[in-house]
Design a protein around this motif. Sequence first.
Motif, PDB file in Angstrom:
ATOM      1  N   MET A  97       0.977  -1.200   0.028  1.00 38.83           N
ATOM      2  CA  MET A  97      -0.041  -0.101   0.111  1.00 38.83           C
ATOM      3  C   MET A  97       0.752   1.172  -0.033  1.00 38.83           C
ATOM      4  N   SER A  98       0.355   2.344  -0.547  1.00 37.90           N
ATOM      5  CA  SER A  98       1.032   3.581  -0.719  1.00 37.90           C
ATOM      6  C   SER A  98       0.980   4.236   0.602  1.00 37.90           C
ATOM      7  N   THR A  99       1.922   5.390   0.893  1.00 37.35           N
ATOM      8  CA  THR A  99       2.083   5.957   1.932  1.00 37.35           C
ATOM      9  C   THR A  99       1.911   7.643   1.592  1.00 37.35           C
ATOM     10  N   LEU A 100       0.999   8.068   2.354  1.00 33.88           N
ATOM     11  CA  LEU A 100       0.466   9.635   2.176  1.00 33.88           C
ATOM     12  C   LEU A 100       1.989  10.622   2.329  1.00 33.88           C
ATOM     13  N   GLY A 101       2.152  11.324   1.349  1.00 34.33           N
ATOM     14  CA  GLY A 101       3.296  11.890   1.537  1.00 34.33           C
ATOM     15  C   GLY A 101       3.399  13.400   0.744  1.00 34.33           C
ATOM     16  N   PHE A 102       2.331  13.905   0.380  1.00 36.61           N
ATOM     17  CA  PHE A 102       2.220  15.166  -0.501  1.00 36.61           C
ATOM     18  C   PHE A 102       1.791  16.303   0.321  1.00 36.61           C
ATOM     19  N   THR A 103       2.252  17.526   0.074  1.00 34.04           N
ATOM     20  CA  THR A 103       1.696  18.898   0.431  1.00 34.04           C
ATOM     21  C   THR A 103       1.498  19.691  -0.420  1.00 34.04           C
ATOM     22  N   ILE A 104       0.457  20.660  -0.442  1.00 35.09           N
ATOM     23  CA  ILE A 104       0.124  21.428  -1.237  1.00 35.09           C
ATOM     24  C   ILE A 104       0.763  22.651  -1.252  1.00 35.09           C
ATOM     25  N   SER A 105       1.737  23.071  -1.985  1.00 33.92           N
ATOM     26  CA  SER A 105       2.670  24.630  -1.628  1.00 33.92           C
ATOM     27  C   SER A 105       1.782  25.743  -2.184  1.00 33.92           C
ATOM     28  N   GLU A 106       2.257  26.861  -1.660  1.00 33.30           N
ATOM     29  CA  GLU A 106       1.525  27.982  -1.830  1.00 33.30           C
ATOM     30  C   GLU A 106       1.368  28.530  -3.452  1.00 33.30           C
ATOM     31  N   ASP A 107       2.529  28.053  -4.141  1.00 30.69           N
ATOM     32  CA  ASP A 107       2.438  28.487  -5.597  1.00 30.69           C
ATOM     33  C   ASP A 107       1.167  27.489  -6.497  1.00 30.69           C
ATOM     34  N   GLN A 108       1.106  26.187  -5.833  1.00 29.07           N
ATOM     35  CA  GLN A 108       0.027  25.375  -6.426  1.00 29.07           C
ATOM     36  C   GLN A 108      -1.250  26.053  -5.921  1.00 29.07           C
ATOM     37  N   GLU A 109      -1.383  26.522  -4.841  1.00 24.82           N
ATOM     38  CA  GLU A 109      -2.605  27.025  -4.295  1.00 24.82           C
ATOM     39  C   GLU A 109      -2.868  28.378  -4.876  1.00 24.82           C
ATOM     40  N   GLN A 110      -1.826  29.253  -5.355  1.00 25.07           N
ATOM     41  CA  GLN A 110      -2.131  30.461  -6.129  1.00 25.07           C
ATOM     42  C   GLN A 110      -2.500  30.196  -7.577  1.00 25.07           C
ATOM     43  N   PHE A 111      -1.937  29.372  -8.028  1.00 25.40           N
ATOM     44  CA  PHE A 111      -2.441  28.787  -9.512  1.00 25.40           C
ATOM     45  C   PHE A 111      -3.867  28.416  -9.657  1.00 25.40           C
ATOM     46  N   ALA A 112      -4.294  27.676  -8.406  1.00 21.91           N
ATOM     47  CA  ALA A 112      -5.640  27.229  -8.543  1.00 21.91           C
ATOM     48  C   ALA A 112      -6.504  28.229  -8.124  1.00 21.91           C
ATOM     49  N   ARG A 113      -5.968  29.103  -7.550  1.00 20.46           N
ATOM     50  CA  ARG A 113      -6.919  30.296  -7.122  1.00 20.46           C
ATOM     51  C   ARG A 113      -7.211  31.211  -8.612  1.00 20.46           C
ATOM     52  N   SER A 114      -6.268  31.319  -9.323  1.00 15.74           N
ATOM     53  CA  SER A 114      -6.173  32.018 -10.522  1.00 15.74           C
ATOM     54  C   SER A 114      -7.319  31.155 -11.398  1.00 15.74           C
ATOM     55  N   ALA A 115      -7.200  29.870 -11.372  1.00 14.29           N
ATOM     56  CA  ALA A 115      -7.966  29.187 -12.249  1.00 14.29           C
ATOM     57  C   ALA A 115      -9.379  29.467 -11.819  1.00 14.29           C
ATOM     58  N   ARG A 116      -9.615  29.327 -10.469  1.00 17.51           N
ATOM     59  CA  ARG A 116     -11.038  29.354  -9.876  1.00 17.51           C
ATOM     60  C   ARG A 116     -11.630  30.707 -10.087  1.00 17.51           C
ATOM     61  N   ASP A 117     -10.822  31.785  -9.980  1.00 18.42           N
ATOM     62  CA  ASP A 117     -11.292  33.174 -10.484  1.00 18.42           C
ATOM     63  C   ASP A 117     -11.813  33.347 -11.768  1.00 18.42           C
ATOM     64  N   PHE A 118     -10.929  32.869 -12.706  1.00 14.75           N
ATOM     65  CA  PHE A 118     -11.296  32.708 -14.153  1.00 14.75           C
ATOM     66  C   PHE A 118     -12.595  31.896 -14.318  1.00 14.75           C
ATOM     67  N   GLY A 119     -12.626  30.669 -13.697  1.00 18.14           N
ATOM     68  CA  GLY A 119     -14.046  30.096 -13.856  1.00 18.14           C
ATOM     69  C   GLY A 119     -15.217  30.755 -13.520  1.00 18.14           C
ATOM     70  N   VAL A 120     -15.118  31.406 -12.155  1.00 15.32           N
ATOM     71  CA  VAL A 120     -16.245  32.243 -11.704  1.00 15.32           C
ATOM     72  C   VAL A 120     -16.660  33.362 -12.650  1.00 15.32           C
ATOM     73  N   ARG A 121     -15.584  33.990 -13.205  1.00  7.83           N
ATOM     74  CA  ARG A 121     -15.823  35.199 -14.212  1.00  7.83           C
ATOM     75  C   ARG A 121     -16.262  34.693 -15.524  1.00  7.83           C
ATOM     76  N   ARG A 122     -15.605  33.756 -16.157  1.00  7.70           N
ATOM     77  CA  ARG A 122     -15.782  33.529 -17.436  1.00  7.70           C
ATOM     78  C   ARG A 122     -16.436  32.003 -18.003  1.00  7.70           C
ATOM     79  N   LEU A 123     -16.524  31.251 -16.786  1.00 10.74           N
ATOM     80  CA  LEU A 123     -17.108  29.899 -17.111  1.00 10.74           C
ATOM     81  C   LEU A 123     -18.474  29.903 -16.885  1.00 10.74           C
ATOM     82  N   ALA A 124     -18.569  29.967 -15.229  1.00 13.26           N
ATOM     83  CA  ALA A 124     -19.861  29.693 -14.661  1.00 13.26           C
ATOM     84  C   ALA A 124     -20.938  30.372 -15.230  1.00 13.26           C
ATOM     85  N   PRO A 125     -21.032  31.529 -15.741  1.00 19.61           N
ATOM     86  CA  PRO A 125     -22.187  32.429 -16.257  1.00 19.61           C
ATOM     87  C   PRO A 125     -22.721  31.907 -17.581  1.00 19.61           C
TER      88      PRO A 125
END
Length: 385
Positions: free
Chosen positions: A1-29
Amino acid sequence: MSTLGFTISEDQEQFARSARDFGVRRLAPFYKQREREGAFDRDTLLEMGEMGFFGVELPEEFGGLGLDAVTAGLVLEALSESDFNIGQLYVTMSLAGTILAKYCDPEIAAPWLEGLVRGEYLPGIGLTEPQAGSDAGKLAMRAVRDGDSYVLSGEKNSVTFAKQASFALVWARTGTVESRARGISAFLVPLDLPGITATEWEDIGGRAAGRGTLYFDDVRVPASHLIGEEGRGFAQVMQGFDYSRALIGIQCLAVARISLAETWVAAAARESFGKPLTSHQGVAFPLAEAETLVHACRLMCLETLWLKDNGLPHTTEAAMCKWWAPKLAFDVVQTCLLTNGHGGYSSELPYEQRLRDVLGLQIGDGMAQIMKMVIARAYAGRETA
């Protein structure tokens, strides 16, 4: 079985926030509008390409960002919250792109991958046939070598983006029927070649993606467009599916997560017997249970992507993601629809469309029964499962 060992970095969070903001503005409507039109808005896709949302994990030499699979999953999740079908395009781009980048002649693959990353080209996956879906070793479509070309004859069913795609990865039999999976080869096929026709199906969901059939009538494909080695196509796609199945899990759970977030707010704002709905255990407890299951399933999907990034086996975990996440997402969205009462049953709210869209991935890319067989074999052995 695998062992959990990942973390989410601030850079990854920032990229995801950028995508989420774009989605709210340009995709969801425009989520419902794209369904009505039955196609993607190409200007929006080009804008997404400019922002680097496609090809996150593809090598920089092909225009990608060269980032890890976990980051790609987080970006996919953020976009899918606003439009599930854009998420489906993202998954297909990742599957097709990683196969081409790894196995195709770089000079042949480059223009197609660069166009994909820019949002100009949509890919199709030509694997399923009328009598061959989960058992891909039964493929009947033929590819016969003729000089410096292969001649492809047959049909492919359940091809997402069938009438919107610019090219497709197509699997065909180059060996004997008896060779089964060992006789399957993969090809990069531009869909404007003579002899190719496409039809679109009337599906209950995923209409913006447009699933359909591709027909190949003695289509001549340059031999240089063979992906990898002849007879090795089945192994290539199976490795690709280990990645796409984890991404599909993230995609489906994104719909569940945003539905839960909306429903908590809506339930708190409504009253019954003089109290907010969330003060009633019959309302709050099903949502709490859903949050728990979605959280656990999301961690499993992210761990599977982390295993891929670290070159560790993840076939079993990917199968777990693929059977559980689409079913869980469907159940959660249904719970949210019911919790929203008569309003939830209306097309004015997004739950009915999400429900129809997410249902398709309990079928596509491997049904639950096949996924459970993969898991059972990992634990009990191939001969006993």
